[in-house]
Design a protein around this motif. Structure first.
Motif, short mmCIF file in Angstrom:
data_model
loop_
_atom_site.label_atom_id
_atom_site.label_comp_id
_atom_site.label_asym_id
_atom_site.label_seq_id
_atom_site.Cartn_x
_atom_site.Cartn_y
_atom_site.Cartn_z
N TYR A 45 120.99 76.89 15.18
CA TYR A 45 121.33 76.05 14.03
C TYR A 45 120.07 75.57 13.31
O TYR A 45 120.05 75.44 12.08
N SER A 46 119.01 75.31 14.07
CA SER A 46 117.78 74.79 13.48
C SER A 46 116.91 75.89 12.89
O SER A 46 116.33 75.71 11.81
N GLY A 49 121.96 75.51 19.90
CA GLY A 49 121.21 74.40 19.34
C GLY A 49 120.03 74.85 18.51
O GLY A 49 119.82 74.39 17.37
N ALA A 108 121.26 69.43 17.04
CA ALA A 108 120.68 70.50 17.84
C ALA A 108 120.13 69.96 19.15
O ALA A 108 120.26 70.60 20.20
#
Length: 392
Positions: free
Chosen positions: A55-56, A52, A10
Motif C-alpha cells: 500500500y505504501s 502493508g 500500513a
C-alpha cells in the motif's frame, strides 16, 4: 493527510504481521498441526507485511498515489480475522464454518487490496512510468523492468485466494490446488516475487549501490514462472522439477544480487544484515526443494524446507527491511538499540541452523532448541517494532 493515513494504516499491517510471527513460532514450538503453522506463516506473518508495504510503496513506484486511502483500513480487519480463522480450522473441535468464514473474509480483503491497486495503476499497469529521476535516473531501466512483474504477483494472489475459497465453499478449479500448492502460490508467487520486484528498487537505494543487471534480468522471469509451474504440476514429475529449478534460480540469484549490493556498499546498518542472512537461508531452502524434486520428498525435512524459505528467506528479509524503515534506535524504551535488533536476526538465523542440523541428524532436541531460539528472536522483533510504533 491521505499519505499520513496510508502510512499509519500500513504500520498496523506490520504490527499484525509481527504478532502473527510470534504466534507462528509459538505454534511450531508447541507442535500445533502443520496446516495451522503454514497459515500463521503465509496468510498471517508474510502476507500482512506484504500488504502493508505494498500500500505504501507500489503506488509511488508506479508514480501514482493510492486512489482509495481508506482501503487499508477496510482490508486489515478482514485479513487479520481471516488468518486467525484459517489457522484454527485444523484444530480438533473447530466447526467447519470457521474455515469457510476465514476463506470468505480473506477473499474479501484481497478484493479490496487488488481493487485499490488496480484502480490506482489503471493508466500505468505495467509500471512504465516509474517516478525515477534526479540522482536515481540511471536506475530507471531496472525500475521499469521490475515494475512489470508486480501485476504477475497480484495475479498469483488472486489465484491463491480463489483456491483458498473454492476449497472450502466449492466451485470450479482449473487445477487441483490443495493446501501445499496454494501455499506455494501465495508464498513464492506473491511474497517472493514482490520481494524480487520491490527489492530490486528498494535495496539499491538503501545500500546506494547498483545490482548486477544480468541477475536482475534472470531473477524476475524465473521468479514469475516458477510458482505457477510448481503449483500446476505439484509433485508431478519433470515439470515439477522445472518449477523447482526456476524457483531456485530466482531465490539464489536474488541472494547473490543482494550480496553483491552489500559488498559494493559502505553502509552497514543493522537492517541490511537481515536480507543477507535471508539469502543464506533461501539457498538452503531451495536446495532442499530441488533435492525433493529430483530425489523424492524426505518427510523429516519438509517442515524445515518450509521454515527456511518462509522464516529464513522471506522472514529475515522482511525483518531487515522493517528495521530499515523503522530503526529501533529512534525509540526511547528499554532495549531500543541496534544490538537488540541484531540479536533478533541472529536468534532466528541460529534457530533455523539448529533446526536444519537437527532434522538431518534426526535430533528432536536440536529441532526444539532451534524453534525456541526462533521464538525468542520473533519476540525481540515484535517488541522492538511494537515499541517504535507505540511511541509514534
Amino acid at each position: 493527510m491521505a499519505a499520513d493515513a496510508v502510512s499509519r494504516r500500513a504500520r498496523r499491517f506490520l504490527a499484525a504481521s509481527a504478532g502473527y510471527l510470534v504466534a507462528w513460532q509459538a505454534a511450531a514450538l508447541a507442535g500445533l498441526p502443520r496446516r495451522s503453522c503454514v497459515v500463521l506463516a503465509v496468510y498471517g506473518f508474510v502476507l500482512h507485511a506484504v500488504f502493508g508495504k505494498a500500500y505504501s510503496l507500489v503506488p509511488s513506484y508506479f508514480d501514482r498515489t493510492l486512489a482509495t486511502p481508506a482501503a487499508p483500513a477496510i482490508h486489515l480487519p478482514l485479513a487479520a480475522l481471516a488468518a486467525g480463522c484459517l489457522a484454527v480450522e485444523p484444530l480438533a473441535g473447530v466447526p467447519d464454518w470457521v474455515g469457510v468464514a476465514g476463506a470468505v473474509l480473506w477473499a474479501g480483503g484481497v478484493a479490496v487490496f487488488v481493487g485499490a491497486l488496480a484502480w490506482t495503476l489503471r493508466d500505468n499497469p505495467t509500471g512504465r512510468e516509474t517516478g525515477t529521476g534526479g540522482p536515481n535516473a540511471h536506475r530507471e531501466s531496472v525500475d521499469r523492468y521490475a515494475n512489470a512483474f508486480v501485476p504477475v504477483a497480484l495475479a498469483y494472489l488472486l489465484a491463491g485466494s480463489y483456491a483458498t475459497l473454492a476449497t472450502r465453499v466449492g466451485g470450479p478449479r482449473p487445477m487441483a490446488l490443495g493446501a501445499a500448492p496454494t501455499a506455494h502460490l501465495l508464498a513464492a508467487g506473491v511474497a517472493a516475487l514482490l520481494v524480487f520486484a520491490v527489492g530490486f528498487r528498494l535495496f539499491p537505494r538503501f545500500l546506494v549501490a547498483a545490482p548486477p543487471r544480468a541477475l536482475v534480468a534472470v531473477v524476475l522471469p524465473a521468479g514469475a514462472l516458477g510458482p505457477g509451474v510448481l503449483a500446476w504440476h505439484f509433485y508431478g514429475g519433470a515439470w515439477f522439477r522445472v518449477g523447482a529449478v526456476l524457483e531456485a534460480v530466482a531465490v539464489i540469484g536474488f541472494g547473490a544480487a543482494y550480496a553483491a549490493l552489500f559488498a559494493r556498499s559502505e553502509r552497514r546498518r543493522v537492517g541490511l544484515y537481515g536480507p543477507l542472512a535471508g539469502g543464506v537461508c533461501g539457498l538452503a531452502g531451495v536446495g532442499l526443494g530441488v533435492h525433493f524434486a529430483f530425489a523424492g520428498v524426505a518427510g523429516g525435512l519438509t517442515a524445515v524446507h518450509f521454515r527456511l524459505n518462509a522464516l529464513g528467506f522471506l522472514g529475515l528479509t522482511i525483518v531487515g527491511a522493517t528495521y530499515q524503515f523503522y530503526p529501533p534506535t529512534v525509540g526511547s524504551f528499554p532495549g531500543a538499540s541496534d544490538r537488540t535488533a541484531l540479536a533478533s536476526i541472529g536468534l532466528v538465523g541460529a534457530g533455523l541452523a539448529a533446526e536444519l542440523s537437527g532434522a538431518i541428524a534426526g535430533s528432536t532436541g536440536a529441532v526444539t532448541a532451534g524453534r525456541a531460539s526462533a521464538l525468542a528472536g520473533a519476540l525481540l522483533f515484535a517488541s522492538l517494532i511494537g515499541g517504535v510504533f507505540a511511541e509514534r
